[in-house]
Design a protein around this motif. Structure first.
Motif: not given
Length: 977
Positions: A58, A61-62, A66, A339-342, A344
């Motif tokens: 994550t 991928e985040s 980002k 959770r992947i930031e961005g 969500k």
């Protein structure tokens, strides 16, 4: 006796089998423990691996999302810095970059896409712009934003589109400046293009983005590029005004391939949107492609997938967005989610538990195989030891035991049969002991033969003595049976002899009470009547106890109404409770049926005794009668009846003596409260005679709780019989009274004369026969025990006379109440049986029943008045006019309170409260002759008890009219009476 043992029963195979079973169990336990430990260790290791993997994935991928957000943040900063110092745009400068088209739109010139020099000395390419015809491009505000967006998009676009598909800026109005290599979008757009409803535009409005942070569109499939994509946009505000937005389009095909392929062995990865859309699933990519905008988890129709989504989202919310590890029993897997930031999204790795169990099972199987090899070796060694150390010695013991069994103990005792006595272990000790025991048995056999001869001589003498004892016991039993019969005959005689004078006492007391008496004289006569009735009660208790002791009580099994039985008990005892200032309550559990099958008379007798005792020993407070269900056999109903008081209470030693005949708790109670001490003994025998149990819980000074349990059969309510038939009018009759006792003659004549009957008296049965033969009588009242000829013999003779003399109705008047007395009367030809002392109501009811075919029915009664004047006159005769007026005033006060409570409960009060106040009002109204109110209150009480809510409240609505009529009638009646 056979000395051989079959192979399957032999010691060696049996022992080896048992050992094999035990060792196998142990091995299975070892394998199970090993399996459990492996599962535990692998589970912990797997959870750590999953946690590390999901955190690393994550984070990677985040970073992609980002980076897009960082680009937009840089653009916003540079845009605002330039906006603050930017001057108006000259028309020539604006026209050099933008050209007005004939369709009303304004667009960036072709040179901006092919290559154009800016004021900063930079050459911009691949920039394109479109301004809708509805935008006023002649204003400096619009021109400044158009120029600034073009310059900045052209400046940052080349660097940022290396990582992302494109970069563009747009304001709230209908225009957009974008950087798309190879795509001159602004030059080819339709003139009527309206971008106001596009998702990438609406996500930046204040209504949809109050935080003014980066916003993300839902996942979509770009049909032109044949790629999955998502857009992020960042609003740019200045002094509270929304100037513009910066946006990136991100293609996700490579990310989806990483999700599908970059995974732990045996697992698979899934991505969920927090809003319930499925973003990536290795087995559902075709469905996702067809949906173009992402497949809803609910639309997928997969219960396991839905459970997985709900578990992840629920756990993620509780963890405030942190990574979570979930044990999912529905999918039989561990779920690692972060959770992947961005946008969500939730990245989920699914680890099937089967991966753990297969590894653990393989290891456990190897352990089990090694144990089996060890088992076979151990069993072989064990066989050798058992055969040498156990089986061979046991064969020698078997031969010696067989000789003992065949009475050849001498062979063992003399040493003819060998035993392993030379061994130094336990087997040798056993052999030596066996040899010694055989020698002792041989000696004992000789002594026993001598003792048997002596014993036979003694038994012969004891037999003769025992026969003599049996003859004496038979004689004693015969005498006891004769004494028991004499006791029964004595009680029957005493019953008759005591009831005869009691008949005179009670009869004369009732006659005197029916005459005009002073208040003091009436009280004295009431005391006399009560004392006589109390004496009669003791007599009945003694007779009941005698019947119970001899098993002469038979119990009925007929349907009866439990609520009516309770009501009868409380009605009889309520006045006694009121005189002592005690509250008498009754309650029936609503789960009990209304109709049951049993002996209602014996139940009522027990309840009257227990409630009467409770009232006697309670000086203040309350007495509560209760019925509630208890366990019973299938098809039966178990009921526990209890009577609870707030009286003097009893100590434990006193409770133990309560149910014995002629016994009370202590002598002081007998002196203080009176009583024969038979009531509870009778209750005990009545209850136990029906297969029940009875007991008491008590504490001195705090009260007692008497209880008993009985079983009943459920019963249906009997079909109601018509009640509008006219009651036969007992008109004056010609009556022959056969009675030898002068007092009883006078009492009977007095009672009958008050009814207008003409009475002829004869002293014995013979005279009764002659009188019937010579005269014409409507009815004969016949005593059973008389001189010359008793009533039974006289009745038999009368029934042989010709008609109509032989069919004259005959009613027995007798003090005989023992078992079989009524049957003897009926078998002799009598029509009915009335016990002495004579109860006038019972006598007249019996006469009316016997004579009913011979009398004419009276006309139907007119509707009852609101208040019965006859009841009030009887009340005045009994207590005096002044006291009667006080009773009426008390009713108008207390009754009004109950009446008002019922009105208040009409709109929704508890049915228990409705029943309580209706019951109270019913009893008070009956005392003052207010029959309409009493009947209506009784109907309300019954409906409330049976749970008929609507009926109870409907009848309460009828109370006001009946109450007003009753109050008016009572006020008028006081003046008349």
């Amino acid at each position: 006796m056979s000395s051989s043992v079959s192979f399957r029963h032999a010691l060696t195979p049996r022992t080896l089998l048992q050992m094999a079973i035990r060792i196998t169990v142990v091995m299975a336990m070892v394998a199970a423990v090993s399996y459990w430990q492996l599962i535990t260790a692998l589970t912990a290791e797997t959870k750590d691996s999953l946690h590390n993997y999901i955190v690393e994935r994550t984070a990677r991928e985040s970073a992609f999302f980002k980076l897009a957000e960082d680009d937009l943040t840089v653009f916003r900063t540079v845009f605002l810095d330039n906006w603050r110092v930017m001057k108006d745009v000259p028309d020539a400068e604006f026209r050099a970059a933008y050209r007005a088209w004939g369709d009303g739109t304004t667009r960036l010139r072709r040179e901006a896409f092919d290559g154009m020099l800016t004021q900063e000395g930079l050459i911009t390419r691949y920039t394109t712009g479109f301004v809708g015809p509805d935008v006023a491009v002649d204003t400096q505000d619009v021109r400044k934003r158009l120029m600034l967006m073009w310059r900045l998009v052209g400046r940052f676009g080349p660097a940022w589109t290396i990582r992302f598909t494109n970069f563009y800026a747009f304001p709230p109005e209908n225009f957009l400046i974008g950087y798309w290599p190879g795509l001159p979008w602004g030059l080819t757009a339709e003139s009527n293009l309206d971008m106001s409803g596009e998702v990438w535009k609406t996500i930046t409005t204040r209504e949809n983005n109050a935080s003014r942070s980066t916003a993300w569109t839902p996942l979509y499939f770009d049909a032109v590029a044949q790629k999955w994509a998502i857009t992020c946009a960042l609003p740019i505000d200045f002094d509270g005004r929304h100037l513009a937005n910066a946006a990136h389009d991100l293609t996700l095909n490579e990310l989806f391939e990483r999700v599908a392929n970059d995974r732990l062995e045996g697992t698979y990865n899934v991505i969920f949107d927090e809003d319930g859309r499925l973003i990536v699933h290795p087995e559902r990519m075709a469905e996702l492609r067809a949906s173009e905008t992402g497949l809803s988890v609910a639309q997928a129709g997969d219960a396991k997938l839905t459970a997985m989504y709900e578990s992840v989202i629920g756990a993620g919310r509780k963890a405030n967005g942190a990574d979570v590890l979930i044990d999912d029993p529905i999918n039989d897997a561990f779920l690692a989610a972060a959770r992947i930031e961005g946008p969500k999204w939730w990245f989920v790795t699914v680890y099937p538990k089967q991966l753990l169990t297969s590894t653990a099972q393989s290891t456990a199987q190897h352990i089990l195989a090694a144990c089996l090899v060890a088992l076979v070796l151990e069993l072989y060694l064990l066989y050798l030891v058992i055969h040498k150390k156990v089986v061979l010695p046991l064969k020698l013991f078997t031969s010696a035991s067989a000789a003992v069994a065949e009475n050849q103990v001498g062979e063992v005792a003399s040493g003819i049969l060998t035993l392993p006595e030379e061994r130094k272990d336990e087997v040798g000790l056993l052999a030596r002991t066996f040899r010694t025991m055989s020698q002792q048995m041989e000696e004992s056999r000789h002594r026993l033969e001598e003792q048997n001869r002596t014993l036979e001589e003694r038994v012969a003498g004891q037999t003769a003595s025992l026969e003599e004892t049996i003859l004496r016991l038979v004689a004693s039993q015969t005498q006891a049976e004769a004494a028991n019969r004499a006791k029964g005959e004595f009680l029957a005689t005493m019953s008759h002899e005591i009831r005869t004078p009691m008949n005179g006492i009670l009869g004369m007391a009732r006659l005197v009470l029916d005459s005009k008496l002073k208040l003091e004289q009436r009280g004295q006569m009431e005391t006399l009547k009560c004392s006589a009735e109390a004496l009669l009660t003791i007599l009945d208790d003694i007779l009941d106890l005698t019947k119970l002791e001899h098993g002469h009580i038979e119990f009925e099994r007929v349907p009866f109404n439990l609520a009516r039985c309770f009501e009868g008990v409380t009605t009889l005892l309520r006045s006694r409770a009121g005189d002592r200032g005690i509250t008498l309550l009754s309650t029936i559990d609503p789960n009990l049926p209304l109709w049951i099958e049993g002996d209602s008379g014996r139940l009522r007798q027990v309840l009257l005794n227990l409630v009467g005792n409770a009232l006697k020993f309670t000086e203040a407070g309350r007495v509560t009668l209760r019925a509630q269900p208890v366990d019973a056999k299938a098809g039966e109903i178990g009921i526990e009846f209890s009577v609870t008081d707030t009286g003097i209470g009893l100590a434990d030693d006193a409770c133990a003596r309560l149910f014995q005949s002629f016994t009370q708790a202590d002598a002081s109670i007998s002196r203080r409260f009176g009583g024969s001490g038979l009531g509870l003994a009778i209750c005990k025998r009545l209850v136990e005679g029906q297969g029940g149990s009875i007991g008491v819980d008590s504490e001195p000074g705090k009260g007692s709780r008497f209880w008993f349990r009985l079983t009943f059969m459920p019963a249906a309510a009997p079909i109601a019989q018509p009640t509008n038939a006219a009651v036969p009018d007992l008109s004056p009759q010609t009556i022959l009274l056969a009675e030898d006792n002068p007092v009883n003659q006078k009492v009977a004549v007095g009672l009958l004369a008050k009814g207008g009957h003409q009475v002829t008296v004869v002293p014995d049965g013979r005279a009764a026969v002659d009188a019937v033969r010579d005269g014409s009588f409507d009815l004969v009242l016949m005593d059973m025990q008389m001189p010359e000829m008793d009533g039974l013999e006289a009745t038999r003779i009368i029934r042989t006379l010709p008609e109509p003399m032989g069919s004259v109705p005959i009613i027995a008047l007798t003090a005989n109440t023992m078992r079989g007395d009524a049957e003897r009367c009926y078998s002799a030809g009598m029509n009915a049986h009335v016990a002495k002392p004579i109860d006038p109501e019972v006598l007249f009811d019996t006469m009316a029943r016997v004579l009913s075919p011979m009398v004419q029915p009276v006309a139907a009664a007119a509707p009852a008045p609101a208040v019965s004047i006859e009841v009030l006159k009887a009340l005045a005769d009994y207590v005096g006019t002044d006291t009667m007026a006080e009773v009426i005033a008390l009713f108008l006060t207390n009754g009004a309170a109950d009446y008002q409570q019922l009105l208040d409960l009409a709109d929704g009060g508890a049915l228990d409260d409705v029943r309580h106040y209706a019951h109270d009002l019913k009893g008070m109204a009956a005392y003052v002759g207010a029959q309409i109110i009493s009947d209506l209150a009784a109907a309300v009480e019954t409906a409330a008890r049976e749970g008929r809510d609507e009926d109870a409240r409907t009848m309460i609505a009828d109370l006001p009219a009946a109450w007003d009529a009753t109050v008016a009638a009572l006020n008028e009646a006081v003046a008349v009476v």
